[in-house]
Design an enzyme around this catalytic site. Sequence first.
Site, PDB file in Angstrom:
ATOM      1  N   GLY A  67       0.841  -1.187   0.000  1.00 19.62           N
ATOM      2  CA  GLY A  67       0.000   0.000   0.000  1.00 19.62           C
ATOM      3  C   GLY A  67       0.877   1.238   0.000  1.00 19.62           C
ATOM      4  O   GLY A  67       2.026   1.190   0.454  1.00 19.62           O
ATOM      5  N   HIS A  95      -4.392   1.914   7.244  1.00 19.19           N
ATOM      6  CA  HIS A  95      -3.037   2.477   7.332  1.00 19.19           C
ATOM      7  C   HIS A  95      -2.874   3.614   6.308  1.00 19.19           C
ATOM      8  O   HIS A  95      -2.369   4.689   6.625  1.00 19.19           O
ATOM      9  CB  HIS A  95      -2.014   1.361   7.078  1.00 19.19           C
ATOM     10  N   GLU A  96      -3.319   3.359   5.078  1.00 21.02           N
ATOM     11  CA  GLU A  96      -3.144   4.371   4.017  1.00 21.02           C
ATOM     12  C   GLU A  96      -4.038   5.583   4.248  1.00 21.02           C
ATOM     13  O   GLU A  96      -3.625   6.727   4.002  1.00 21.02           O
ATOM     14  CB  GLU A  96      -3.409   3.765   2.635  1.00 21.02           C
ATOM     15  N   HIS A 146      -2.468   7.868   6.560  1.00 22.34           N
ATOM     16  CA  HIS A 146      -1.450   8.724   5.929  1.00 22.34           C
ATOM     17  C   HIS A 146      -2.066  10.017   5.404  1.00 22.34           C
ATOM     18  O   HIS A 146      -1.439  11.078   5.438  1.00 22.34           O
ATOM     19  CB  HIS A 146      -0.786   7.993   4.752  1.00 22.34           C
ATOM     20  N   GLN A 202       2.979   9.978   0.856  1.00 22.69           N
ATOM     21  CA  GLN A 202       4.285   9.314   0.929  1.00 22.69           C
ATOM     22  C   GLN A 202       5.170   9.605  -0.293  1.00 22.69           C
ATOM     23  O   GLN A 202       6.332   9.222  -0.313  1.00 22.69           O
ATOM     24  CB  GLN A 202       4.110   7.796   1.065  1.00 22.69           C
ATOM     25  N   CYS A 239       6.226   0.562   7.604  1.00 23.35           N
ATOM     26  CA  CYS A 239       5.809   1.636   6.703  1.00 23.35           C
ATOM     27  C   CYS A 239       6.950   1.922   5.743  1.00 23.35           C
ATOM     28  O   CYS A 239       8.101   2.028   6.168  1.00 23.35           O
ATOM     29  CB  CYS A 239       5.476   2.879   7.517  1.00 23.35           C
ATOM     30  N   LEU A 240       6.645   2.041   4.465  1.00 23.72           N
ATOM     31  CA  LEU A 240       7.693   2.312   3.472  1.00 23.72           C
ATOM     32  C   LEU A 240       8.426   3.630   3.769  1.00 23.72           C
ATOM     33  O   LEU A 240       9.556   3.815   3.346  1.00 23.72           O
ATOM     34  CB  LEU A 240       7.091   2.366   2.064  1.00 23.72           C
TER      35      LEU A 240
HETATM   36 ZN    ZN Z   1       2.884   3.790   5.645  1.00 26.12          ZN
END
Ligand code: ZN
Length: 182
Positions: free
Chosen positions: A48, A132-133, A136, A53, A90-91
């Site tokens: 995701g 989660h997204e 963000h 991000q 998380c990326l």
């Molecule tokens: Zn994340």
Amino acid sequence: MKETRLRIRFFGDPALRSKSIPVKHITEEHRQVLSQMAQLMYDGGGIGLAAAQVGINEDMIVVDIGSGLYKLINPKVTDKSGTQVLEEGCLSIPGICIKVKRADKVLVKAQDEYGKEFEIASDGLLACVLQHEIDHLKGKLVIDYASFWEKIKIKKKLEELKQRIEDEKLPESERKSCQLQL
Ligand code: ZN
């Protein structure tokens, strides 16, 4: 939105803490951003990614837990139930894994990349990734869910991470140390 080549923003980047705004008119530019986001998500081994991000504070996310790519514009949770706890990475915060308690089932309303409204009834992992997204888009990160003791434990790690990001010394292995990357 002027950027053409996008990159994943890391912890410390103000875009991650900014609140995203709804997309009013979906354009070709948005579609291009969404496909670049999907590519960056796949390249990073993620499931995701939110537009915040990649430094774009507009309500857009991409999700693929292995059963197909979803591109969501203006996603909103309209119903939720149950609870689940998964360890999330998380990326944008490589090397940090946090157990997060979330709803087990969520109903999400969104628009597709051409403006058509649709709904996703999700549970388990997909529900987790969607939440989660969507977090963000509000400027919320997994580290905000850490317990008091966890926060103390990760404080030093986060400081080191910030320094390494500034120095551009982020080893590839560090990026994939958590099973779920979102
Ligand atoms: Zn994340």
